[in-house]
Design an enzyme around this catalytic site. Structure first.
Site, PDB file in Angstrom:
ATOM      1  N   GLY A  97       0.786  -1.224   0.000  1.00  0.00           N
ATOM      2  CA  GLY A  97       0.000   0.000   0.000  1.00  0.00           C
ATOM      3  C   GLY A  97       0.817   1.272   0.000  1.00  0.00           C
ATOM      4  O   GLY A  97       0.461   2.253  -0.662  1.00  0.00           O
ATOM      5  N   THR A  98       1.911   1.294   0.744  1.00  0.00           N
ATOM      6  CA  THR A  98       2.726   2.506   0.805  1.00  0.00           C
ATOM      7  C   THR A  98       3.291   2.850  -0.562  1.00  0.00           C
ATOM      8  O   THR A  98       3.234   4.004  -1.003  1.00  0.00           O
ATOM      9  CB  THR A  98       3.855   2.346   1.834  1.00  0.00           C
ATOM     10  OG1 THR A  98       3.282   2.222   3.136  1.00  0.00           O
ATOM     11  CG2 THR A  98       4.784   3.551   1.817  1.00  0.00           C
ATOM     12  N   HIS A 155      -0.871  -8.434   2.726  1.00  0.00           N
ATOM     13  CA  HIS A 155      -0.767  -8.920   4.104  1.00  0.00           C
ATOM     14  C   HIS A 155      -1.964  -8.501   4.963  1.00  0.00           C
ATOM     15  O   HIS A 155      -2.104  -8.957   6.089  1.00  0.00           O
ATOM     16  CB  HIS A 155       0.544  -8.475   4.749  1.00  0.00           C
ATOM     17  CG  HIS A 155       0.599  -7.032   5.128  1.00  0.00           C
ATOM     18  ND1 HIS A 155       0.460  -6.600   6.430  1.00  0.00           N
ATOM     19  CD2 HIS A 155       0.805  -5.919   4.390  1.00  0.00           C
ATOM     20  CE1 HIS A 155       0.579  -5.285   6.474  1.00  0.00           C
ATOM     21  NE2 HIS A 155       0.785  -4.842   5.249  1.00  0.00           N
ATOM     22  N   THR A 163      12.224  -7.569 -11.329  1.00  0.00           N
ATOM     23  CA  THR A 163      11.715  -8.933 -11.348  1.00  0.00           C
ATOM     24  C   THR A 163      10.629  -9.115 -10.289  1.00  0.00           C
ATOM     25  O   THR A 163      10.828  -8.778  -9.116  1.00  0.00           O
ATOM     26  CB  THR A 163      12.858  -9.935 -11.091  1.00  0.00           C
ATOM     27  OG1 THR A 163      13.859  -9.755 -12.088  1.00  0.00           O
ATOM     28  CG2 THR A 163      12.348 -11.365 -11.116  1.00  0.00           C
ATOM     29  N   ASN A 214      -8.014   2.728   8.812  1.00  0.00           N
ATOM     30  CA  ASN A 214      -7.282   1.679   9.528  1.00  0.00           C
ATOM     31  C   ASN A 214      -7.389   1.783  11.041  1.00  0.00           C
ATOM     32  O   ASN A 214      -7.190   0.797  11.748  1.00  0.00           O
ATOM     33  CB  ASN A 214      -5.807   1.702   9.126  1.00  0.00           C
ATOM     34  CG  ASN A 214      -5.106   2.992   9.501  1.00  0.00           C
ATOM     35  OD1 ASN A 214      -5.581   4.085   9.189  1.00  0.00           O
ATOM     36  ND2 ASN A 214      -3.985   2.888  10.177  1.00  0.00           N
ATOM     37  N   GLN A 262      -7.658  -1.751   3.680  1.00  0.00           N
ATOM     38  CA  GLN A 262      -8.352  -2.424   4.778  1.00  0.00           C
ATOM     39  C   GLN A 262      -9.648  -3.121   4.353  1.00  0.00           C
ATOM     40  O   GLN A 262     -10.322  -3.720   5.182  1.00  0.00           O
ATOM     41  CB  GLN A 262      -8.677  -1.403   5.877  1.00  0.00           C
ATOM     42  CG  GLN A 262      -7.469  -0.830   6.588  1.00  0.00           C
ATOM     43  CD  GLN A 262      -6.760  -1.842   7.474  1.00  0.00           C
ATOM     44  OE1 GLN A 262      -7.331  -2.854   7.879  1.00  0.00           O
ATOM     45  NE2 GLN A 262      -5.508  -1.573   7.787  1.00  0.00           N
ATOM     46  N   CYS A 265       4.097   5.284  16.924  1.00  0.00           N
ATOM     47  CA  CYS A 265       5.368   5.399  17.636  1.00  0.00           C
ATOM     48  C   CYS A 265       6.387   6.050  16.720  1.00  0.00           C
ATOM     49  O   CYS A 265       6.666   5.538  15.643  1.00  0.00           O
ATOM     50  CB  CYS A 265       5.848   4.016  18.074  1.00  0.00           C
ATOM     51  SG  CYS A 265       7.312   4.047  19.101  1.00  0.00           S
TER      52      CYS A 265
END
Length: 377
Positions: A68-69, A201, A237, A151, A179, A323
Site C-alpha cells: 500500500g505505501t 498482508h 523482477t 485503519n 483495509q 510510535c
C-alpha cells in the site's frame, strides 16, 4: 498469545503458506522465454487474475508492487508529475485529515514543492460527505485521494458517491482500499475510481506484496525504470511466489467473506458488551464501521502503559497513536475527529480476524480490565 492486531497485519493463512511454498520452488524468472520462466510466469499471472477477479476488474489494470505505501506514493507523486509535465506548473490536491501516512506524507511533500493541498476535516466518526468534496474541488484539482476504510476507526466511506463527484468535474479519484478486501465487498468498476491501492498482508497473504489498480486509458508515470515489467509501470523482477500466494489467499477470503463479516460483527458486539460497565470508557468507531476494528478510549489511562500491560497478559493490540522516534505521538486520526491530546493518548485499537474466537474476546476483555486497573494505579 491472543492476537488482536489484524488491521496492522493479518497472519498468513494456511492457503497462502501452501501456495507460497508451491511457487517458491520455481526456478525461472517470469520474464524469461524458456520453459522454466514461463512456468513462473503462469503462476504470477494466475495470482494477479485471482486478485483481479475478486476486485471486479481486468487483470491488465492491476500492477503488482510491494504494498500500500508504494501504491499510494506512486499515485500521488505520479499524478502530480503527469500534471506538471502537461501544464508546466503545480496544481491542487484534495485528501483528508484521516488518511494513512502513506498518503499524508507524499501530500505534505507536494505542499513543499508548491502544490496546494486541501485536507478535508471529518465528522465525529471520520466520514466525508460528497457535498464537502464538491466544495473543495477547483479548476486546477489534479487528484482526489480518500481512503475507503480507515485503519484506526474502521469508518467506511461512500466511495462510489465521492468518486462520482470527482468524475463530474473530470478529476481522477484514488482510494487507499488496503483495509477492505476479505471483510468488505470491493468492486472497483462499481466504485468508479481511477486508482486504488491494496496490500496482500491485510487479507492473509504475504508481506511485501501489493497491487495498484490503474483504470484503462489513464496515464501514470512509472515508479521505477528498468526492464519494463508490469506494463512499464514498475520495473524489476516480480515476486512470483508472493503474488501467487496473495491471489490464492484472497480467493479463499472472498469465498467466506460474508461469513467472516458476520463473525467479526458478532465478536465486536461481544467485546463491546463485555466492557459495557468499565468506567470512563468511550467507543470511537462508528456503529457501521468495518467489524474488523474496535477503537476505544479509557480516560485517565496511559495508552503506552495499557499496551505494555496487555502484552504482559498475553494480548496483542495497538495504540490509537503512532510510535515515532521512541515517543508515543497522539493519533492524527483521533485528533481529527475531536479527541483531546490526553484522550488520544488513552486510546487503543483492537482488530479481529476470521480465526479470532469468542474465548479470546472474553479473555481480552478481562485482560483490558486488569491492564486498566494497573495503568490507573
Amino acid at each position: 498469545m491472543i492476537y488482536l492486531d489484524y488491521a496492522a497485519t493479518h497472519p498468513m493463512t494456511p492457503q497462502a503458506l501452501a501456495a507460497y511454498a508451491e511457487a517458491a520452488g520455481l526456478v525461472g524468472n517470469p520474464a524469461s522465454v524458456h520453459g522454466a520462466g514461463q512456468a513462473a510466469r503462469e503462476k504470477l499471472e494466475e495470482g494477479r487474475a485471482r486478485v483481479a477477479a475478486t476486485l471486479g476488474i481486468d487483470p491488465r489494470t492491476l500492477t503488482a508492487n510491494s504494498g500500500g505505501t508504494e501504491g499510494d506514493n506512486h499515485v500521488l507523486l505520479g499524478a502530480a508529475q503527469a500534471w506538471q509535465e502537461q501544464r508546466g506548473k503545480a496544481g491542487h490536491l484534495v485528501t483528508t485529515q484521516t488518511e494513512h501516512s502513506a498518503v499524508l506524507a507524499p501530500a505534505r511533500w507536494l505542499e513543499k514543492q508548491g502544490w496546494q493541498v486541501t485536507f478535508l476535516a471529518p465528522d465525529r466518526y471520520g466520514r466525508y460527505a460528497p457535498e464537502q468534496l464538491a466544495e473543495a474541488l477547483q479548476d486546477d484539482t489534479a487528484l482526489v485521494s480518500i481512503h475507503h476504510a480507515n485503519n484506526e476507526l474502521g469508518t467506511v466511506q461512500d466511495t462510489a458517491a465521492l468518486a462520482a463527484v470527482a468524475a463530474a468535474k473530470g478529476v481522477p479519484y484514488h482510494t487507499d482500499a488496503v483495509q477492505a478486501p476479505s471483510v468488505l465487498p470491493v468492486n472497483l468498476n462499481d466504485w468508479g475510481v481511477t486508482f486504488a491501492t491494496f496490500s496482500a498482508h491485510k487479507w492473509g497473504g504475504p508481506r511485501g506484496v501489493g497491487f495498484l489498480y490503474v483504470r484503462r486509458g489513464e496515464v501514470l508515470p512509472p515508479v521505477m525504470l528498468g526492464g519494463g515489467q508490469e506494463g512499464g509501470l514498475r520495473a524489476g523482477t516480480q515476486n512470483t511466489a508472493g503474488i501467487y500466494a496473495a491471489g490464492v489467499a484472497l480467493t479463499h477470503a472472498e469465498a467466506v467473506r460474508e461469513a467472516t463479516f458476520a463473525h467479526l460483527s458478532h465478536l465486536r458486539e461481544r467485546f463491546v458488551e463485555a466492557l459495557a460497565d468499565l468506567p470512563d470508557l468511550r467507543w470511537n468507531h462508528p456503529p457501521d464501521a468495518s467489524p474488523k476494528v474496535a477503537n476505544l478510549t479509557l480516560k485517565g489511562a496511559d495508552g503506552e502503559a495499557l499496551l505494555m500491560n496487555l502484552d504482559l497478559l498475553g494480548v496483542s493490540a495497538s495504540a490509537g497513536s503512532a510510535c515515532s522516534a521512541g515517543t508515543m505521538q497522539p493519533s492524527h486520526v483521533l485528533s481529527a475527529i475531536g479527541l483531546s491530546e490526553a484522550d488520544a493518548r488513552s486510546s487503543l485499537r483492537f482488530s479481529f480476524g476470521a480465526a479470532t474466537t469468542e474465548a479470546e474476546i472474553d479473555a481480552a476483555a478481562a485482560a483490558l480490565r486488569q491492564a486498566a486497573a494497573w495503568s490507573r494505579g
